[in-house]
Design a protein around this motif. Structure first.
Motif, short mmCIF file in Angstrom:
data_model
loop_
_atom_site.label_atom_id
_atom_site.label_comp_id
_atom_site.label_asym_id
_atom_site.label_seq_id
_atom_site.Cartn_x
_atom_site.Cartn_y
_atom_site.Cartn_z
N SER A 114 0.87 -1.16 0.00
CA SER A 114 0.00 0.00 0.00
C SER A 114 0.90 1.21 0.00
CB SER A 114 -0.90 -0.01 1.23
OG SER A 114 -0.25 -0.61 2.32
N GLY A 115 0.63 2.10 -0.87
CA GLY A 115 1.49 3.25 -1.10
C GLY A 115 1.94 3.91 0.18
N ALA A 116 1.40 5.06 0.47
CA ALA A 116 1.81 5.75 1.67
C ALA A 116 0.78 5.54 2.76
CB ALA A 116 2.00 7.24 1.40
N ASN A 117 -0.14 4.60 2.53
CA ASN A 117 -1.19 4.43 3.54
C ASN A 117 -1.24 3.00 4.07
OD1 ASN A 117 -1.88 3.58 1.07
ND2 ASN A 117 -3.91 4.50 1.04
N CYS A 118 -0.23 2.64 4.82
CA CYS A 118 -0.24 1.38 5.54
C CYS A 118 -1.35 1.42 6.58
CB CYS A 118 1.10 1.18 6.25
SG CYS A 118 2.30 0.31 5.24
N PRO A 119 -1.72 0.26 7.10
CA PRO A 119 -2.77 0.24 8.13
C PRO A 119 -2.52 1.25 9.23
CG PRO A 119 -1.46 -1.80 8.06
CD PRO A 119 -1.20 -1.06 6.82
N LYS A 120 -3.55 1.94 9.59
CA LYS A 120 -3.43 2.86 10.72
C LYS A 120 -4.33 2.36 11.84
CE LYS A 120 -2.74 6.72 7.61
NZ LYS A 120 -2.81 8.14 7.38
N ARG A 121 -4.17 2.93 12.96
CA ARG A 121 -5.15 2.64 14.01
C ARG A 121 -5.36 3.90 14.82
NH1 ARG A 121 -2.36 -0.59 19.07
NH2 ARG A 121 -1.33 1.27 19.86
N ASN A 122 -6.43 3.97 15.51
CA ASN A 122 -6.74 5.16 16.29
C ASN A 122 -5.61 5.41 17.28
OD1 ASN A 122 -8.47 3.24 15.61
ND2 ASN A 122 -10.01 3.69 17.15
N ASP A 123 -5.43 6.65 17.58
CA ASP A 123 -4.40 6.97 18.55
C ASP A 123 -4.73 6.32 19.87
OD1 ASP A 123 -2.44 9.92 18.87
OD2 ASP A 123 -2.38 8.34 17.36
N SER A 124 -3.77 5.70 20.45
CA SER A 124 -4.01 5.03 21.72
C SER A 124 -3.24 5.76 22.80
CB SER A 124 -3.53 3.59 21.61
OG SER A 124 -2.19 3.57 21.22
#
Lengths: 369, 369
Positions: free
Chosen positions: A5-15
DNA sequence: GCATTCAATGACAGCGCTGTCAATAGGGGC
DNA sequence: GCCCCTATTGACAGCGCTGTCATTGAATGC
């Protein structure tokens, strides 16, 4: 299959973020949810809830078709409702055969045993068995203590990579009268069964290969070899084969401490410093050490295998991923774990597997020798 | 202390040699030695031999000074003579607390968990507890099954490196009402106790360090990250810190499969091939991957950190033994195992250890970034 | 229709050990 | 000399489950 995935690897909500080292007090110790009627539900409660006798509930839960479908469903539903978790201590005590397997290994810092354990666990788990682990740290006394401890849980079988079993240890295993698989090495006669390779032969095989490649001035670099019987067996085979070819080990250095990349790197530096006429090949006690040797050569500008050839043992992934893949012997570690599990399970189910199973090794030519 | 020996390393007598792969039939299956009176000796037999009641024998064997010295000696002698091995199944069932601890890890091919397990086992063993092992392979369903299985042995406690616990898994643990230590990560609120580091912070710390070193064009190379929540947390922290500094991740590649040197090496090749403007730094999901990256650079003649800087995570020994030591973060793995054991043991003995224990991490500057 | 067989369920005992309470025997105090 | 206290030992029951045998009822065969 890879997915990128280009510049958008999996993210997650800020913890919540915690910086550095510290600990929070155990203030709000939430009270355990629902201690329903004081204790955990027992089979008899499940039986009562399902309106059947204990033994019927037992049979329903264990399956086997001895119970009418409708009844079995009712029991299972009751068990689910009550969050019933069977007590295998009681089950084993009453019924007989445990579903635990004692596993004793000399170390876990060596990835070799981790690999074996991985394969072993996988197969045992699939067959419904749980490994109970002990690490002997190559200490025979601790090994013996572990055997006693594990036996007291009445396991269905034992898998042991012997460090240097005492007579008492061996006697314990014999008297216990359960399937025992000694792993890693098949050179010695096992108490019961053995799964592994011949380390002696592996040493010989490497010597033959290297002799064939034309090397003549051999050195050996090893770790604390007195407690690693298998490394000793390889060295023994190596030296034996050299001798038969009219060659000798020109130099031999063993270092205290367990094998590591660092030890191999430092050790090679030292070995070369001490050498009168430098060797043309260094045989290492294993790949960890050999990879360290490769690193030393890289750092010291020694061309491999031009100036100096290197060979190891185990066929570790890291050695093969090196810019110059390591000459080594694949020791089939996962296969040992899997095969050991197979032996045990076969025995549990009434079979008679071979007494000794040699999973074989494979010489990896590599590019360092 | 090292000991060396010139050309005469330890030898051993020539042992039987087996070549290659194969197996010997289980022909002479020696009959088990002495099934003395059919079964293994029980406490009551020991008691009888010592001329005391069962319960006195029990007390004598368990120690505690409730039995007269002379009697205790007699019982112990009898136990020794009979080769008595206590049955802890029965003991636990009757008496209460088990001495087994369930341990659930996502993998063992990653040396990180082997290190943790090593520390854990060591301390548990010393305190008289035995780990019962399960490997989840990062599969939540298998994880849940393992929890159920382990609970059925009524362990004294559970140590789990959660893969991605289902609600049911969590409920099982809560209802079981025993000490549970969730290890590796302290970012989330634990069911009971947590021991580890903040992977989120570790990602941030590395970003800050690298920003300080002047890097601006960042890439990330990771393994199957969806199932490795901790790697994801690091990436998340890393990206977050970049964002706060007004920077972004220029490139981000995640590859299917578990982390390995090989994957890192191949991955970096691919990442660079796909890059428009090449990055000046690649942040890897961990050291295994990063070491692979270093190897690629070596093989491809890319100067590190001149042409390209690399950073990893874990502070593995291999990374530090590299000709150019790897920039990484030491994750204190052994400490996690040891600390988890301490928490459990403290709980077993009536203490109330901290709910969350952050063992901290340490940035290793290295020379690759 | 009656004996026979099989499927489904249950009663009972016991796996090996330990917690609880009770019994016994000296020793000391008054 | 009698009572109380402590040290030592034992009887009993039961932990939660399963193996073994017994019981029940319905289906089967002739």
């Amino acid at each position: 299959m890879n997915h990128k995935s280009g510049a958008n690897c999996p993210k997650r909500n800020d913890s919540p973020v915690i910086y550095g080292h510290g600990s929070r007090a155990m203030d709000d110790h939430n009270t355990p949810v629902s201690p329903p009627s004081g204790r955990r539900p027992t089979l008899s409660q499940v039986a009562a809830a399902a309106g059947v006798s204990e033994i019927t509930a037992s049979r329903a839960l264990r399956g086997g078709g001895l119970v009418a479908k409708a009844t079995a469903d009712r029991v299972q539903a009751a068990a689910r409702d009550l969050n019933y978790v069977p007590n295998r201590l009681a089950g084993t005590l009453a019924g007989g055969s445990s579903r635990q397997v004692g596993v004793i290994l000399p170390s876990l810092s060596n990835s070799v045993f981790a690999d074996v354990l991985n394969g072993l666990e996988d197969r045992l788990e699939d067959a419904g068995y749980q490994p109970v682990l002990g690490i002997s740290n190559y200490d025979p006394a601790r090994e013996q203590r572990l055997i006693e401890n594990l036996l007291s849980w009445r396991p269905a079988g034992i898998v042991i990579a012997p460090a240097d079993m005492t007579e008492a240890s061996r006697a314990l295993l014999v008297r216990a009268d359960l399937p025992v698989v000694e792993i890693m090495d098949v050179d010695a006669a096992p108490t019961d069964m053995a799964v592994g390779i011949s380390h002696h032969s592996a040493g010989r095989a490497m010597a033959h290969y290297l002799l064939g490649r034309g090397y003549r001035r051999f050195a050996y670099l090893g770790h604390a070899i007195d407690s690693d019987l298998r490394a000793l067996a390889r060295l023994d085979g190596f030296r034996g084969a050299l001798g038969e070819a009219g060659q000798t080990l020109a130099q031999c250095l063993t270092l205290a401490g367990s094998s590591s990349v660092k030890l191999g790197r430092e050790g090679l530096a030292r070995l070369l410093a001490e050498a009168g006429q430098p060797p043309d090949l260094v045989y290492f006690s294993n790949d960890d050490m050999a990879v360290g040797g490769v690193f030393h050569c890289m750092a010291a500008g020694i061309s491999v295998p031009g100036d100096l050839a290197l060979a190891g043992f185990n066929g570790l992934e890291i050695g093969q991923a090196l810019p110059v893949p390591l000459t080594s012997i694949a020791s089939n570690r996962a296969a040992i774990g899997i095969e050991a599990a197979r032996h045990l399970i076969e025995r549990f189910t009434g079979g008679t597997p071979e007494k000794i199973s040699d999973v074989g090794f494979r010489l990896i030519p590599g590019k360092t020798a």
